[in-house]
Design an enzyme around this catalytic site. Sequence first.
Site, PDB file in Angstrom:
ATOM      1  N   GLU A  46      42.159  30.304  65.418  1.00  0.00           N
ATOM      2  CA  GLU A  46      43.411  30.580  65.654  1.00  0.00           C
ATOM      3  C   GLU A  46      44.980  29.798  65.510  1.00  0.00           C
ATOM      4  O   GLU A  46      45.211  29.259  66.024  1.00  0.00           O
ATOM      5  CB  GLU A  46      43.438  30.611  67.394  1.00  0.00           C
ATOM      6  N   GLU A  87      40.586  33.672  83.259  1.00  0.00           N
ATOM      7  CA  GLU A  87      41.045  34.863  81.637  1.00  0.00           C
ATOM      8  C   GLU A  87      41.179  35.945  82.160  1.00  0.00           C
ATOM      9  O   GLU A  87      42.213  36.805  82.687  1.00  0.00           O
ATOM     10  CB  GLU A  87      40.980  33.963  80.530  1.00  0.00           C
ATOM     11  N   ASP A 104      35.959  37.738  73.179  1.00  0.00           N
ATOM     12  CA  ASP A 104      36.545  36.871  74.217  1.00  0.00           C
ATOM     13  C   ASP A 104      36.376  36.749  75.074  1.00  0.00           C
ATOM     14  O   ASP A 104      37.726  37.094  75.774  1.00  0.00           O
ATOM     15  CB  ASP A 104      37.535  36.432  73.473  1.00  0.00           C
TER      16      ASP A 104
HETATM   17  C1  GCU Z   1      41.388  32.765  73.799  1.00  0.00           C
HETATM   18  C2  GCU Z   1      42.401  32.195  74.331  1.00  0.00           C
HETATM   19  C3  GCU Z   1      43.072  31.016  74.074  1.00  0.00           C
HETATM   20  C4  GCU Z   1      41.458  29.924  73.510  1.00  0.00           C
HETATM   21  C5  GCU Z   1      40.760  30.405  72.880  1.00  0.00           C
HETATM   22  C6  GCU Z   1      39.766  29.458  72.505  1.00  0.00           C
HETATM   23  O1  GCU Z   1      41.370  33.122  72.715  1.00  0.00           O
HETATM   24  O2  GCU Z   1      43.304  33.316  75.150  1.00  0.00           O
HETATM   25  O3  GCU Z   1      43.951  30.455  74.996  1.00  0.00           O
HETATM   26  O4  GCU Z   1      42.345  28.700  73.276  1.00  0.00           O
HETATM   27  O5  GCU Z   1      39.947  31.934  73.305  1.00  0.00           O
HETATM   28  O6  GCU Z   1      38.800  29.708  72.615  1.00  0.00           O
HETATM   29  O7  GCU Z   1      40.058  28.487  71.360  1.00  0.00           O
END
Ligand code: GCU
Length: 737
Positions: A324, A431, A403
Site C-alpha cells: 500500500e 474495521e 483483508d
Molecule cells: C487495511 C487497512 C489499512 C491498513 C492495512 C494494513 O488495508 O484498511 O488501514 O493500513 O490494512 O494492514 O497494513
Amino acid sequence: MSNHMDVQKENGYDAWLHYPRSSHAENRPAWCNVIVVTGGDEVLQTAANELQRGLTSMFGQQPKINDVPVDVPFIALGTFKDHPLVAERFSAEEQADVNAEGYRIRGTEMINPAQSASYDAIKGPYVTVAGQTAPGVLYGVFHLLRWLQGRLDGELPLQATSKSSESSDGPFLDVLSNPVNPIRMINHWDNMDGSVERGYAGASIFYENNALTKNMDRLRDYARLLASVGIQSLSINNVNVHQVETELITDKYLSDVARLAAIFRAYGIQIYLSINYASPMQLGGLTTADPLDPGVAEWWRAKAREVYAAVPDLGGFVVKADSENRPGPFSYGRHHADGANMLADALQPYGGRIIWRCFVYDCKQDWRDRKTDRARAAFDYFKPLDGLFRDNVILQIKNGPMDFQVREPVSPLFGALQATQVLLEFQITQEYTGQQRHLCYLVPQWKEVLDFDTYTQGKGSTIKRIVSGSLGSNGSPASPSSTKYTNYGIAAVTNIGADTNWTGHLLAQSNLYGYGRLAWDPELSADEIADEWVRLTFGGYRNRSHTGNSKHLVPAIKKMLLDSWNIYESYTAPLGVGWMVSPDHHYGPDVDGYEYSMWGTYHFADCRGIGVDRTTTTGTGYVGQYCSPQADIYESTETCPDELLLFFHHVPYTHVLHSGQTVIQHIYDTHFEGAERAANLRDTWVSLRDHLDEAIYAQVLERLEHQTEHAQEWRDRINTYFYRKSGIADQKNRPIY
Ligand code: GCU
C-alpha cells in the site's frame, strides 16, 4: 484505574478488572489477609500489588504485603528458583511442567509440616502462585483473582480448565496453565498526531500533537488490562510509518520510547516499534535503502546500537514494506528475505526480532484485468522465500488472503511456509465488522481460523499448531529447547482508544479480553470466554439485582455476543464475497464501492450471477494454493461450503446452495432475518434494563439502536441492488425497492 471513582466505573473504564465488592465479603478466606513475596523483581512486585488491589476491592480490607512468611494463613507468590517456600510446594516434575510464562496455583487447607521444615511457623491454609519467571507469577495472580470472583458470586469456578476440588484433605485449588503461543502481541495503528488508523474508540492513548501523552496513568491501566489476559508484546505505532513516526528511532524521541517501555516492562510487556523501511534515506541522508548496499546495512547497525542503548529490551521492529505505497526492497529489485534479513542482522546482537508483514499485493490493479487476483499475492510473494529468513525474523500473516472481511477463507500461506517462523494477524478493531457501533464478538471467527486444518503436513496440521510453533517442520512437535521454533504466535490490531470505556462500544471489550485469552489457550471455547467476560464485567454494582451475577444477565448477554458475528454477516456482504462497503472509511453498505477500483477487490455481479472464480480449472488458480483435500473442497461448487461460495466461484443467482435455497433467495432471506435479529439484540438489552447499572445500560443501548437502524439500511441496499441486477423477485414478497 488508580482512582476508583464510581463515575469511572459506571463508564466501564475498569473493564473486566473492576473487582466488585463481594456481597459475601464476610466470607473472605483467611488466606487473603497476607501476601508473602520475596525478591525485588519489578514484575513480581506488580503481581503482589495487583493481588493486593484486587483483594482490597473485593473484600474492603487491604491485605499486607510481607517479604517473610508469617504465622497466619497467607498467599505466597514467587518463582521456583527464588522463593524456597514456593519451590517446596511442588515436586521437581511439577515444576518442570511449567514453561517460561506459565504458572501453578495450589491452595490447601492445612500445610503439611513435613513440607515446610524451614517455615514451621505456618499452620493455617495457604495458597501458592508460582512460576519459572515473574511474568508467570503475574499471570497466575490474575487467574487467582478471576477464580475468586467466580467463587464469590456463588457460582462455579470461572476456569473450566482448573482442576479444583473441594475435598478437605486434597488441595481446594490446583491449577497448571501454560501459554500455548510464545508470542501474544497487540499492534497499535496509532499515529503521533493522536489519530488512530482504523480506530473506533477515540484518539490515541499514546500520543497527542506529535508528542508522547502526558497521561501515563492511562498507559499503566492499559498495561494492566493487557497483562491480565497474558499479552506480553506490544507495537506502539502504526504500521504505516509517516514522517514524524519515522523519527521514533532518533534521539528526538528515544527517551520517550524508553519511558513507554518502562511502564509496560513493569507488567511483563515488551514493546516494539514499527519502522519506515526508507529510514536510511529519510533520516540518514543516504541515496538508497537497498538492503544489499553495505552502506545501508551499516546505517541500520549503527541505528540498532543507538536504539538498544536507549531501550535495551526492545522487542524489535515491525515492518510493512512494499505494501500500500510503503517503501520496500522491491524498489531495488530485491526480495523480502533480503530486506528482512538485513534488518535482522542489525538487531541480532541485542536479541531483537524483525516482524515482517506479508500484506503485500498490487494496490494499483486495473479492474479490467480479471487474471490478477489479490488473494494470491501473499503466497506468490512469500512461498518461494520459505527457509531463507534469519532465526530472528517472523512473518506476520493476516488470517485471510484479503483483508479482515467478515468472512474469508484462511490464508493458504500458513501451511505453505514450513521452514519459516510465523505470526498470525487478527484484527480486533472492527474495521469491516461494524466499527464498534455494531456488536460483533469476534472470538467465534478466530476460533474457526485457529481450528482450520491446512493438511500441509497431514491431517491435524491446524493453524493453531502452526502458529504456536508446535507443528515442527517435519510434522512433529518442535522441541521446546530448539531456538529455531520459539518465534511463533499471534498478533492483533487493537480496538482501544481514549474513549473512557476503551472500546467505544462497551461490549467490544469482550474482543480484547477474548483475544488475549484465546492467544493464551486456543482450546478455550468462544462460549467459555464469553462466559468469563460477562461474569467479570457485569458482576457487582453493574448488576442491579445485587445478587452477584444475576441469573438473567449472564446467559442473555452471552447469547448476544455469541450470535453477533453471524448476525452481522447475514445483513452485510453475502456468501463470502466481501467488500460491499464505502471506500476509504469502510463503514456502511456500498455494493459497487470497490467494484471499479484499483484495490483488487471485486464481486463481478452482473444480471446473471455473482462471485469470483478462483478455481484452478477456469479461474485465477488461487484454489491451487491449498493442499488436498481443502483444494478439492474449494474447487467444486458441489463441495465448497455455502458461506464461502462466492469467494471461490462465480455462479448464477439461481444456483442452489447446500441449504436448498437459491443464491438470490439466500441473499433476501439472510438480509431480512439479519436485520430482524439485529433488532432482537436491542430488544434483549432492553429486557435487561432492571438488572443493569443505568449508565452502562444507556451507553450500550445507544449503540444497539444505531445498529438496528443501520442493519435495515444494509438490508434494503443489498436486497434492492440484487433485485435490480437479477430481476428475480423475493419468494416471500417482502418490501424491496
Ligand atoms: C487495511 C487497512 C489499512 C491498513 C492495512 C494494513 O488495508 O484498511 O488501514 O493500513 O490494512 O494492514 O497494513
